[in-house]
Design a protein around this motif. Structure first.
Motif, mmCIF file in Angstrom:
data_model
loop_
_atom_site.group_PDB
_atom_site.id
_atom_site.type_symbol
_atom_site.label_atom_id
_atom_site.label_comp_id
_atom_site.label_asym_id
_atom_site.label_seq_id
_atom_site.Cartn_x
_atom_site.Cartn_y
_atom_site.Cartn_z
ATOM 1 N N PHE A 127 0.810 -1.213 0.000
ATOM 2 C CA PHE A 127 0.000 0.000 0.000
ATOM 3 C C PHE A 127 0.845 1.265 0.000
ATOM 4 C CE2 PHE A 127 -3.313 -3.000 1.180
ATOM 5 C CZ PHE A 127 -4.288 -2.602 0.283
ATOM 6 N N TRP A 128 2.018 1.223 0.602
ATOM 7 C CA TRP A 128 2.887 2.394 0.544
ATOM 8 C C TRP A 128 3.355 2.614 -0.890
ATOM 9 C CZ3 TRP A 128 3.480 6.808 2.326
ATOM 10 C CH2 TRP A 128 4.639 7.543 2.146
ATOM 11 N N ASN A 129 3.720 1.553 -1.589
ATOM 12 C CA ASN A 129 4.116 1.674 -2.994
ATOM 13 C C ASN A 129 2.925 2.106 -3.859
ATOM 14 O OD1 ASN A 129 6.793 0.995 -2.561
ATOM 15 N ND2 ASN A 129 6.392 -1.179 -2.783
ATOM 16 N N PHE A 130 1.761 1.571 -3.581
ATOM 17 C CA PHE A 130 0.535 1.947 -4.292
ATOM 18 C C PHE A 130 0.255 3.440 -4.090
ATOM 19 C CE2 PHE A 130 -4.044 2.388 -4.749
ATOM 20 C CZ PHE A 130 -4.310 1.632 -5.873
ATOM 21 N N GLU A 131 0.402 3.888 -2.862
ATOM 22 C CA GLU A 131 0.160 5.294 -2.523
ATOM 23 C C GLU A 131 1.134 6.216 -3.243
ATOM 24 O OE1 GLU A 131 -1.952 8.215 -0.874
ATOM 25 O OE2 GLU A 131 -2.358 6.101 -0.587
ATOM 26 N N LYS A 132 2.408 5.867 -3.222
ATOM 27 C CA LYS A 132 3.412 6.686 -3.900
ATOM 28 C C LYS A 132 3.127 6.782 -5.394
ATOM 29 C CE LYS A 132 7.034 4.506 -2.287
ATOM 30 N NZ LYS A 132 8.425 4.145 -1.961
ATOM 31 N N LYS A 133 2.762 5.677 -5.990
ATOM 32 C CA LYS A 133 2.455 5.654 -7.418
ATOM 33 C C LYS A 133 1.246 6.546 -7.724
ATOM 34 C CE LYS A 133 1.712 2.223 -11.058
ATOM 35 N NZ LYS A 133 1.527 0.792 -11.315
ATOM 36 N N MET A 134 0.212 6.472 -6.900
ATOM 37 C CA MET A 134 -0.980 7.271 -7.114
ATOM 38 C C MET A 134 -0.675 8.762 -6.954
ATOM 39 S SD MET A 134 -4.832 6.971 -5.507
ATOM 40 C CE MET A 134 -4.228 6.359 -3.999
ATOM 41 N N LEU A 135 0.086 9.126 -5.938
ATOM 42 C CA LEU A 135 0.407 10.534 -5.718
ATOM 43 C C LEU A 135 1.273 11.092 -6.839
ATOM 44 C CD1 LEU A 135 0.966 10.544 -1.858
ATOM 45 C CD2 LEU A 135 -0.974 11.473 -3.129
ATOM 46 N N ARG A 136 2.177 10.277 -7.359
ATOM 47 C CA ARG A 136 2.980 10.715 -8.508
ATOM 48 C C ARG A 136 2.093 10.986 -9.710
ATOM 49 N NH1 ARG A 136 6.677 6.280 -7.133
ATOM 50 N NH2 ARG A 136 8.300 7.206 -5.851
ATOM 51 N N ARG A 137 1.115 10.124 -9.938
ATOM 52 C CA ARG A 137 0.233 10.269 -11.101
ATOM 53 C C ARG A 137 -0.621 11.525 -11.043
ATOM 54 N NH1 ARG A 137 -2.000 4.180 -12.346
ATOM 55 N NH2 ARG A 137 -0.071 3.417 -13.269
#
Length: 100
Positions: A82-92
């Motif tokens: 979820f931390w990786n998922f969150e980082k990816k979403m915020l970058r997008r």
């Protein structure tokens, strides 16, 4: 299921079930928490224009959801995912500076 496991880089079907449970709990909790927060801040459709109220509510839900997603992910032992998922979403969405 195999496409999801490959895309999300996870190994087991059990992990997928846990991830889906975390998404469900997070969405439900974020929507339940949002309304009392707005009421406490005295932001209601009666005190603000209805469109402004809903814009504020959606923005609040988005922020609350982000924090809860990582929290519940940690609680269910899936913090890394979820931390990786969150980082990816915020970058997008253009908030790259907050995650690097």
């Amino acid at each position: 299921m195999n496409k999801l496991k490959e895309r999300w880089n996870i190994q087991s079907n059990f992990q997928i079930v846990i991830i889906f449970i975390v998404f469900a709990i997070t969405g439900t909790t974020a929507s339940l928490v949002g309304k009392p927060i707005l009421r406490h801040l005295q932001i209601t459709p009666e005190t603000f224009h209805v469109i402004i109220y809903w814009v504020i509510r959606i923005l609040l839900l988005f922020v609350v959801y982000q924090f809860l997603l990582v929290f519940y992910g940690w609680l269910f032992g899936q913090h890394k995912f979820f931390w990786n998922f969150e980082k990816k979403m915020l970058r997008r969405i253009g908030l790259k500076r907050f995650v690097d």
